[in-house]
Design a protein around this motif. Sequence first.
Motif, PDB file in Angstrom:
ATOM      1  N   GLN A  27     -23.711   4.507  21.319  1.00  0.00           N
ATOM      2  CA  GLN A  27     -23.773   5.965  21.279  1.00  0.00           C
ATOM      3  C   GLN A  27     -23.325   6.508  19.924  1.00  0.00           C
ATOM      4  N   CYS A  28     -22.512   5.735  19.201  1.00  0.00           N
ATOM      5  CA  CYS A  28     -21.899   6.225  17.966  1.00  0.00           C
ATOM      6  C   CYS A  28     -22.438   5.541  16.709  1.00  0.00           C
ATOM      7  N   SER A  29     -23.549   4.867  16.815  1.00  0.00           N
ATOM      8  CA  SER A  29     -24.061   4.097  15.684  1.00  0.00           C
ATOM      9  C   SER A  29     -24.351   4.971  14.458  1.00  0.00           C
ATOM     10  N   THR A  30     -24.799   6.212  14.663  1.00  0.00           N
ATOM     11  CA  THR A  30     -25.064   7.077  13.506  1.00  0.00           C
ATOM     12  C   THR A  30     -23.768   7.419  12.769  1.00  0.00           C
ATOM     13  N   TYR A  31     -22.683   7.601  13.510  1.00  0.00           N
ATOM     14  CA  TYR A  31     -21.392   7.883  12.878  1.00  0.00           C
ATOM     15  C   TYR A  31     -20.895   6.669  12.093  1.00  0.00           C
ATOM     16  N   PHE A  32     -21.106   5.478  12.649  1.00  0.00           N
ATOM     17  CA  PHE A  32     -20.696   4.263  11.957  1.00  0.00           C
ATOM     18  C   PHE A  32     -21.503   4.077  10.677  1.00  0.00           C
ATOM     19  N   LEU A  33     -22.787   4.372  10.747  1.00  0.00           N
ATOM     20  CA  LEU A  33     -23.650   4.246   9.580  1.00  0.00           C
ATOM     21  C   LEU A  33     -23.236   5.223   8.484  1.00  0.00           C
ATOM     22  N   LYS A  34     -22.913   6.458   8.873  1.00  0.00           N
ATOM     23  CA  LYS A  34     -22.444   7.443   7.896  1.00  0.00           C
ATOM     24  C   LYS A  34     -21.162   6.979   7.208  1.00  0.00           C
ATOM     25  N   TYR A  35     -20.241   6.428   8.005  1.00  0.00           N
ATOM     26  CA  TYR A  35     -18.982   5.931   7.443  1.00  0.00           C
ATOM     27  C   TYR A  35     -19.244   4.770   6.491  1.00  0.00           C
ATOM     28  N   LYS A  36     -20.108   3.864   6.895  1.00  0.00           N
ATOM     29  CA  LYS A  36     -20.426   2.706   6.056  1.00  0.00           C
ATOM     30  C   LYS A  36     -21.060   3.149   4.737  1.00  0.00           C
ATOM     31  N   ASN A  37     -21.989   4.102   4.802  1.00  0.00           N
ATOM     32  CA  ASN A  37     -22.633   4.602   3.588  1.00  0.00           C
ATOM     33  C   ASN A  37     -21.644   5.347   2.701  1.00  0.00           C
ATOM     34  N   CYS A  38     -20.729   6.068   3.309  1.00  0.00           N
ATOM     35  CA  CYS A  38     -19.686   6.766   2.557  1.00  0.00           C
ATOM     36  C   CYS A  38     -18.840   5.762   1.789  1.00  0.00           C
ATOM     37  N   ARG A  39     -18.397   4.708   2.466  1.00  0.00           N
ATOM     38  CA  ARG A  39     -17.573   3.683   1.819  1.00  0.00           C
ATOM     39  C   ARG A  39     -18.330   3.018   0.671  1.00  0.00           C
ATOM     40  N   LYS A  40     -19.625   2.719   0.880  1.00  0.00           N
ATOM     41  CA  LYS A  40     -20.432   2.105  -0.173  1.00  0.00           C
ATOM     42  C   LYS A  40     -20.526   3.023  -1.389  1.00  0.00           C
ATOM     43  N   PHE A  41     -20.791   4.313  -1.128  1.00  0.00           N
ATOM     44  CA  PHE A  41     -20.944   5.268  -2.220  1.00  0.00           C
ATOM     45  C   PHE A  41     -19.670   5.368  -3.045  1.00  0.00           C
ATOM     46  N   TRP A  42     -18.524   5.591  -2.386  1.00  0.00           N
ATOM     47  CA  TRP A  42     -17.282   5.767  -3.133  1.00  0.00           C
ATOM     48  C   TRP A  42     -16.792   4.463  -3.749  1.00  0.00           C
ATOM     49  N   ASN A  43     -17.138   3.342  -3.145  1.00  0.00           N
ATOM     50  CA  ASN A  43     -16.799   2.065  -3.755  1.00  0.00           C
ATOM     51  C   ASN A  43     -17.573   1.887  -5.061  1.00  0.00           C
ATOM     52  N   SER A  44     -18.849   2.282  -5.085  1.00  0.00           N
ATOM     53  CA  SER A  44     -19.634   2.165  -6.319  1.00  0.00           C
ATOM     54  C   SER A  44     -19.079   3.092  -7.401  1.00  0.00           C
ATOM     55  N   ILE A  45     -18.634   4.285  -7.015  1.00  0.00           N
ATOM     56  CA  ILE A  45     -18.005   5.203  -7.975  1.00  0.00           C
ATOM     57  C   ILE A  45     -16.726   4.581  -8.517  1.00  0.00           C
ATOM     58  N   MET A  46     -15.944   3.963  -7.650  1.00  0.00           N
ATOM     59  CA  MET A  46     -14.692   3.343  -8.052  1.00  0.00           C
ATOM     60  C   MET A  46     -14.946   2.194  -9.034  1.00  0.00           C
ATOM     61  N   VAL A  47     -15.962   1.381  -8.778  1.00  0.00           N
ATOM     62  CA  VAL A  47     -16.300   0.271  -9.668  1.00  0.00           C
ATOM     63  C   VAL A  47     -16.725   0.804 -11.031  1.00  0.00           C
TER      64      VAL A  47
END
Length: 85
Positions: free
Chosen positions: A36-56
């Motif tokens: 039921q919450c897969s879209t929320y998990f995907l948003k969180y995962k994409n958020c982490r990827k985005f900010w991790n790339s900014i951090m790198v």
Amino acid sequence: MPMVARRLRDPDINPCLSESDASTRCMDENNYDREQCSTYFLKYKNCRKFWNSIMVQRRQNGVKPSMPTAAERDEILGAMGKMPY
């Protein structure tokens, strides 16, 4: 609250705090049915990827701190015009 939990709740340290809260809230509301919450998990995962790339990028460019503060993140997202995740 333990120090680790306090750091995870700090908006200057955790750029995906709202996405994390939304996925937790979804799990609570849907009796912990992950499907039921897969879209929320995907948003969180994409958020982490985005900010991790900014951090790198910032580390490679020698910018300190490597994770932008909450105010800097708001400016970055505002300059993009829309949420990248």
